[in-house]
Write a protein that holds these residues in place. Structure first.
Motif, PDB file in Angstrom:
ATOM      1  N   PRO A  91       0.832  -1.205   0.000  1.00 17.22           N
ATOM      2  CA  PRO A  91       0.000   0.000   0.000  1.00 17.22           C
ATOM      3  C   PRO A  91       0.869   1.257   0.000  1.00 17.22           C
ATOM      4  O   PRO A  91       1.928   1.278   0.613  1.00 17.22           O
ATOM      5  N   LYS A  92       0.410   2.284  -0.687  1.00 16.03           N
ATOM      6  CA  LYS A  92       1.176   3.520  -0.781  1.00 16.03           C
ATOM      7  C   LYS A  92       0.487   4.691  -0.083  1.00 16.03           C
ATOM      8  O   LYS A  92       1.096   5.718   0.140  1.00 16.03           O
ATOM      9  N   SER A  93      -0.762   4.530   0.233  1.00 12.99           N
ATOM     10  CA  SER A  93      -1.497   5.601   0.910  1.00 12.99           C
ATOM     11  C   SER A  93      -2.461   4.975   1.915  1.00 12.99           C
ATOM     12  O   SER A  93      -2.702   3.764   1.898  1.00 12.99           O
ATOM     13  N   ALA A  94      -2.997   5.809   2.775  1.00 10.08           N
ATOM     14  CA  ALA A  94      -3.944   5.323   3.784  1.00 10.08           C
ATOM     15  C   ALA A  94      -5.156   4.668   3.142  1.00 10.08           C
ATOM     16  O   ALA A  94      -5.665   3.664   3.629  1.00 10.08           O
ATOM     17  N   SER A  95      -5.604   5.218   2.013  1.00 10.41           N
ATOM     18  CA  SER A  95      -6.795   4.650   1.362  1.00 10.41           C
ATOM     19  C   SER A  95      -6.510   3.246   0.813  1.00 10.41           C
ATOM     20  O   SER A  95      -7.424   2.437   0.676  1.00 10.41           O
ATOM     21  N   ASP A  96      -5.232   2.955   0.518  1.00 11.57           N
ATOM     22  CA  ASP A  96      -4.864   1.631   0.021  1.00 11.57           C
ATOM     23  C   ASP A  96      -5.030   0.538   1.074  1.00 11.57           C
ATOM     24  O   ASP A  96      -5.160  -0.625   0.728  1.00 11.57           O
TER      25      ASP A  96
END
Length: 77
Positions: free
Chosen positions: A41-46
């Motif tokens: 994952p690269k972001s919180a939403s990921d």
């Protein structure tokens, strides 16, 4: 004080002893790790859901890793 050249030579000898083609083995492992890390994952939403929309484990895995590595302290990351 540890001589870094000595430890590098030691690691190279270990690779030469373990593999017929140590550079190919290292290249394979580096490539495999890079391939896997690119899927992280690269972001919180990921991490709100995993690759499978029904998967709810990713946030729990992240929390477990945070706890194991930093005692849960987000400021240390």
């Amino acid at each position: 004080m540890v001589n870094h050249q000595t430890s590098g030579i030691y690691e190279r000898v270990r690779l030469l002893t373990a593999f017929d083609k140590p550079d190919a083995a290292v290249d394979y492992v580096v490539g495999k790790v890079a391939e896997i890390v690119l899927g992280f994952p690269k972001s919180a939403s990921d991490i709100l859901c995993g690759r499978n929309p029904g998967d709810v484990l990713d946030p729990f895995i992240l929390a477990a890793a945070q706890t194991l590595m930093f005692g849960g302290d987000i400021e240390q990351t």
